[in-house]
Design an enzyme around this catalytic site. Structure first.
Site, PDB file in Angstrom:
ATOM      1  N   ALA A 277      76.114  -9.917  63.507  1.00 49.05           N
ATOM      2  CA  ALA A 277      76.324  -9.243  64.787  1.00 49.05           C
ATOM      3  C   ALA A 277      75.516  -7.954  64.863  1.00 49.05           C
ATOM      4  CB  ALA A 277      77.811  -8.953  64.992  1.00 49.05           C
ATOM      5  N   TYR A 278      75.483  -7.203  63.772  1.00 55.07           N
ATOM      6  CA  TYR A 278      74.734  -5.945  63.728  1.00 55.07           C
ATOM      7  C   TYR A 278      73.232  -6.223  63.856  1.00 55.07           C
ATOM      8  CZ  TYR A 278      73.340  -1.268  62.144  1.00 55.07           C
ATOM      9  OH  TYR A 278      72.792  -0.012  62.054  1.00 55.07           O
ATOM     10  N   VAL A 279      72.748  -7.223  63.122  1.00 55.39           N
ATOM     11  CA  VAL A 279      71.340  -7.602  63.215  1.00 55.39           C
ATOM     12  C   VAL A 279      70.985  -7.997  64.645  1.00 55.39           C
ATOM     13  CG1 VAL A 279      69.614  -9.271  62.432  1.00 55.39           C
ATOM     14  CG2 VAL A 279      71.198  -8.261  60.779  1.00 55.39           C
TER      15      VAL A 279
END
Length: 244
Positions: free
Chosen positions: A147-149
């Site tokens: 999700a962060y990527v």
């Protein structure tokens, strides 16, 4: 206007921008931290306004932009730096709540800010500069959560789109590709899991983490007239991580 200004890169940027003559508007959820920072900047001879808020809430962002224009008569620049992450895990192990929160803060937060900062710059008619904080996770699968990527890749995408949309209006929009940085939060993580320090430092060609002020200096340059022909860029501030 600096978001995520209560600590780390945002707080370092607030001090640096103010020292270079900017009148800074500080936004973060931790009101006591940004008020203390504003007092510190004022005591050192600078000008600072603290305005608490959450970048996930459009009305909060709008209130800060309005306060900036009302107090100082204009909004020339913005450093959209607020971010949030969870401990990395594989995609199928990420629950919906974590996905939503990571995308809300890191992507929607930037979206909310630009949606309100750009009209203020357009109304003045003298251009402006916006810098959004992305990450090495915005160009690589770094081992951070999926999700962060995804969110940090999207920050670079929306930065490029905005740069194309508003170049003729004199508004420059750039992103920072930030590597491992020795913030307060990073120190807390390392204190809990000391083995991570080697993992974070070994990825840099310089074999170290950044000091927050080193990232702030890149943001200050992009916000200044010294970067007058730079827009739509994803500028690495990563000690050579993405060059390897």
């Amino acid at each position: 206007m600096i978001t995520g200004a209560s600590s780390g890169i945002g707080a370092s940027a607030a001090r640096l921008f103010a020292a270079e003559g900017a009148r800074v508007v500080l936004m973060a959820r931790r009101e006591h931290r940004i008020r203390a920072l504003a007092e510190e900047i004022t005591a050192a001879g600078g000008e600072a306004l603290a305005h608490p808020g959450d970048v996930v809430r459009p009305d909060d962002v709008g209130d800060v932009v309005t306060a900036a224009v009302k107090t100082y008569g204009r909004l020339d620049g913005a450093f959209n730096n607020a971010g949030w992450a969870t401990v990395g895990g594989r995609l199928h192990e990420t629950d919906d709540a974590d996905f939503d929160r990571v995308l809300d803060v890191n992507l929607r937060g930037v979206w909310n800010c630009m949606r309100r900062q750009i009209p203020a710059m357009l109304e003045l008619g003298q251009g402006g500069s916006i810098v959004n904080t992305s990450s090495c996770a915005g160009v690589l699968a770094t081992g951070a959560g999926a999700a962060y990527v995804a969110a940090k890749h999207a920050v670079i995408g929306v930065t490029k789109a905005a740069a194309a949309d508003y170049g003729r209006d004199g508004i420059r929009v750039n992103a920072l590709v930030v590597g491992s940085t020795r913030t307060e939060l990073m120190e807390e993580v390392i204190a809990e899991m000391p083995a991570l320090e080697e993992a974070f430092t070994s990825r840099s060609a310089q074999q170290r983490m950044a000091d927050p002020v080193e990232v702030a200096q890149a943001a200050a340059w992009l916000c200044s007239d010294r970067a007058s022909f730079v827009t739509g860029a994803a500028v690495p501030v990563d000690g050579g991580w993405t060059a390897r």
